[in-house]
Design a protein around this motif. Structure first.
Motif, short mmCIF file in Angstrom:
data_model
loop_
_atom_site.label_atom_id
_atom_site.label_comp_id
_atom_site.label_asym_id
_atom_site.label_seq_id
_atom_site.Cartn_x
_atom_site.Cartn_y
_atom_site.Cartn_z
N ARG A 175 -0.12 20.98 -7.88
CA ARG A 175 1.31 20.86 -8.15
C ARG A 175 1.63 21.59 -9.45
O ARG A 175 0.75 21.79 -10.29
CB ARG A 175 1.73 19.39 -8.32
N PRO A 176 2.89 21.97 -9.66
CA PRO A 176 3.27 22.52 -10.97
C PRO A 176 2.96 21.50 -12.06
O PRO A 176 3.14 20.29 -11.86
CB PRO A 176 4.78 22.76 -10.83
N PHE A 177 2.51 21.97 -13.21
CA PHE A 177 2.12 21.06 -14.28
C PHE A 177 3.31 20.25 -14.77
O PHE A 177 4.42 20.76 -14.94
CB PHE A 177 1.53 21.84 -15.47
N ARG A 178 3.06 18.95 -15.01
CA ARG A 178 4.01 18.12 -15.74
C ARG A 178 3.21 17.12 -16.57
O ARG A 178 2.08 16.76 -16.24
CB ARG A 178 4.99 17.39 -14.80
N GLU A 179 3.82 16.70 -17.65
CA GLU A 179 3.15 15.79 -18.59
C GLU A 179 2.70 14.52 -17.87
O GLU A 179 3.38 14.01 -16.99
CB GLU A 179 4.09 15.44 -19.73
N GLY A 180 1.55 14.03 -18.24
CA GLY A 180 1.05 12.79 -17.67
C GLY A 180 -0.41 12.62 -18.03
O GLY A 180 -0.98 13.41 -18.79
N VAL A 181 -1.00 11.57 -17.48
CA VAL A 181 -2.42 11.30 -17.72
C VAL A 181 -3.22 12.05 -16.66
O VAL A 181 -3.00 11.87 -15.46
CB VAL A 181 -2.70 9.78 -17.67
N HIS A 182 -4.12 12.89 -17.12
CA HIS A 182 -4.90 13.74 -16.23
C HIS A 182 -6.38 13.60 -16.50
O HIS A 182 -6.80 13.32 -17.63
CB HIS A 182 -4.52 15.22 -16.42
N VAL A 183 -7.18 13.81 -15.46
CA VAL A 183 -8.60 14.05 -15.65
C VAL A 183 -8.76 15.56 -15.75
O VAL A 183 -8.19 16.32 -14.96
CB VAL A 183 -9.42 13.49 -14.47
N LEU A 184 -9.52 15.99 -16.74
CA LEU A 184 -9.70 17.41 -16.96
C LEU A 184 -11.16 17.69 -17.29
O LEU A 184 -11.92 16.82 -17.70
CB LEU A 184 -8.79 17.90 -18.09
N ILE A 222 -5.60 16.80 -29.87
CA ILE A 222 -6.21 18.12 -30.04
C ILE A 222 -5.45 19.12 -29.19
O ILE A 222 -4.78 18.75 -28.22
CB ILE A 222 -7.71 18.12 -29.67
N GLU A 223 -5.51 20.37 -29.59
CA GLU A 223 -4.83 21.44 -28.85
C GLU A 223 -5.88 22.41 -28.33
O GLU A 223 -6.78 22.81 -29.07
CB GLU A 223 -3.84 22.15 -29.75
N VAL A 224 -5.79 22.75 -27.05
CA VAL A 224 -6.78 23.63 -26.44
C VAL A 224 -6.05 24.74 -25.68
O VAL A 224 -4.92 24.58 -25.24
CB VAL A 224 -7.70 22.86 -25.46
N GLY A 225 -6.73 25.87 -25.53
CA GLY A 225 -6.18 26.97 -24.76
C GLY A 225 -6.24 26.69 -23.27
O GLY A 225 -7.13 25.97 -22.80
N LEU A 226 -5.30 27.26 -22.54
CA LEU A 226 -5.28 27.06 -21.09
C LEU A 226 -6.56 27.53 -20.44
O LEU A 226 -6.97 26.98 -19.41
CB LEU A 226 -4.08 27.81 -20.48
N ASP A 227 -7.21 28.54 -21.02
CA ASP A 227 -8.43 29.06 -20.43
C ASP A 227 -9.65 28.21 -20.77
O ASP A 227 -10.75 28.47 -20.29
CB ASP A 227 -8.68 30.50 -20.89
N GLU A 228 -9.46 27.17 -21.59
CA GLU A 228 -10.57 26.29 -21.99
C GLU A 228 -10.67 25.04 -21.13
O GLU A 228 -11.64 24.30 -21.23
CB GLU A 228 -10.42 25.86 -23.45
N VAL A 229 -9.65 24.79 -20.32
CA VAL A 229 -9.57 23.51 -19.63
C VAL A 229 -9.23 23.70 -18.15
O VAL A 229 -8.49 24.60 -17.78
CB VAL A 229 -8.52 22.60 -20.31
N ASP A 230 -9.80 22.85 -17.32
CA ASP A 230 -9.50 22.82 -15.88
C ASP A 230 -8.93 21.46 -15.57
O ASP A 230 -9.61 20.44 -15.71
CB ASP A 230 -10.78 23.07 -15.09
N LEU A 231 -7.65 21.42 -15.19
CA LEU A 231 -7.02 20.14 -14.84
C LEU A 231 -7.50 19.74 -13.44
O LEU A 231 -7.11 20.33 -12.44
CB LEU A 231 -5.50 20.27 -14.87
N VAL A 232 -8.32 18.71 -13.39
CA VAL A 232 -8.90 18.26 -12.12
C VAL A 232 -7.86 17.55 -11.28
O VAL A 232 -7.73 17.79 -10.07
CB VAL A 232 -10.10 17.33 -12.38
N GLY A 233 -7.09 16.66 -11.89
CA GLY A 233 -6.10 15.92 -11.13
C GLY A 233 -5.36 14.94 -12.01
O GLY A 233 -5.75 14.64 -13.14
N ARG A 234 -4.27 14.43 -11.47
CA ARG A 234 -3.41 13.48 -12.19
C ARG A 234 -3.84 12.05 -11.86
O ARG A 234 -4.12 11.72 -10.70
CB ARG A 234 -1.95 13.71 -11.77
N VAL A 235 -3.88 11.20 -12.87
CA VAL A 235 -4.21 9.78 -12.67
C VAL A 235 -2.96 9.07 -12.16
O VAL A 235 -1.91 9.09 -12.81
CB VAL A 235 -4.71 9.13 -13.97
N VAL A 236 -3.06 8.44 -10.99
CA VAL A 236 -1.88 7.84 -10.35
C VAL A 236 -2.00 6.34 -10.15
O VAL A 236 -1.05 5.69 -9.72
CB VAL A 236 -1.61 8.52 -8.98
#
Length: 208
Positions: free
Chosen positions: A148-157, A188-202
């Motif tokens: 899905r398009p990114f939106r703020e929330g709790v994610h596993v990454l 902490i702040e990380v670059g987009l290329d440093e992280v893989d958003l696995v999924g949103r915690v629902v």
């Protein structure tokens, strides 16, 4: 769609390799590849079919089983796989091979009401106190991996081979902010290329 085609499609949708699924069944890693591409075996063993149906949250009949199914197999309930993974902040948790060891059963109707696709769900355990009190050590969380398009929330990454669970916000251009619920941990702040958003915690569960 034949049972073989259905199994291949489900594996693609879940992002599961046929070799890993074969090992999950206690079979040779080429077992399901041969079943799908070479037609050997001609039919899945009943226990293998049942295990796969539960893993993917589908009725056994979709994988070549009989139409005479139990209530749980007619689509009223979905078994979401529990993966032997821990997600943490702090030092993080190394990802193990994502082969289910158990499952949580959810109402298919409830999942539909939440807009969740059973094929894109899995459950993992929270480790550590970085998300306390929102998520506590030992809580189980339901992770939705639907693209899905990114939106703020709790994610596993995932960063490298390490899994984290964090509240994720957009940061400066090209970055994300990872925020802990526990104020003892600084954002902490990380670059987009440093992280893989696995999924949103629902969803979460845990002991009182």
């Amino acid at each position: 769609m034949s049972a073989r085609e259905k199994l291949a499609a489900l594996a693609r949708e879940r992002g599961s390799s046929l070799a890993a699924l074969s090992r999950m069944l206690g079979r040779n890693s080429s077992y399901l590849q041969q079943y799908i591409t070479k037609g050997s075996p001609r039919k899945l063993e009943e226990e293998d079919r049942r295990h796969l149906a539960r893993f993917f949250g589908v009725a056994e009949s979709e994988l070549g089983g009989s139409e005479e199914m139990s209530y749980a197999e007619t689509g009223e309930w979905v078994e979401v796989p529990r993966l032997p993974l821990d997600a943490s902040a702090g030092p993080g948790a190394l990802g193990a091979e994502e082969i289910p060891f158990d499952a949580f059963r959810f109402s298919r109707r409830w999942l539909r009401e939440q807009g969740l696709d059973p094929a894109m769900l899995s459950s993992i355990r929270v480790m550590g106190d970085s998300m306390d009190p929102l998520l506590r050590d030992g809580d189980e969380i339901l992770v939705d991996r639907t693209p899905r398009p990114f939106r703020e929330g709790v994610h596993v990454l995932r960063m490298g081979e390490v899994l984290h669970v964090k509240r994720v916000q957009s940061g400066a251009p090209g970055t994300l902010r990872l925020i802990s619920a526990n104020e003892a941990y600084d954002p902490i702040e990380v670059g987009l290329d440093e992280v893989d958003l696995v999924g949103r915690v629902v969803w979460k569960s845990g002991r009182l």
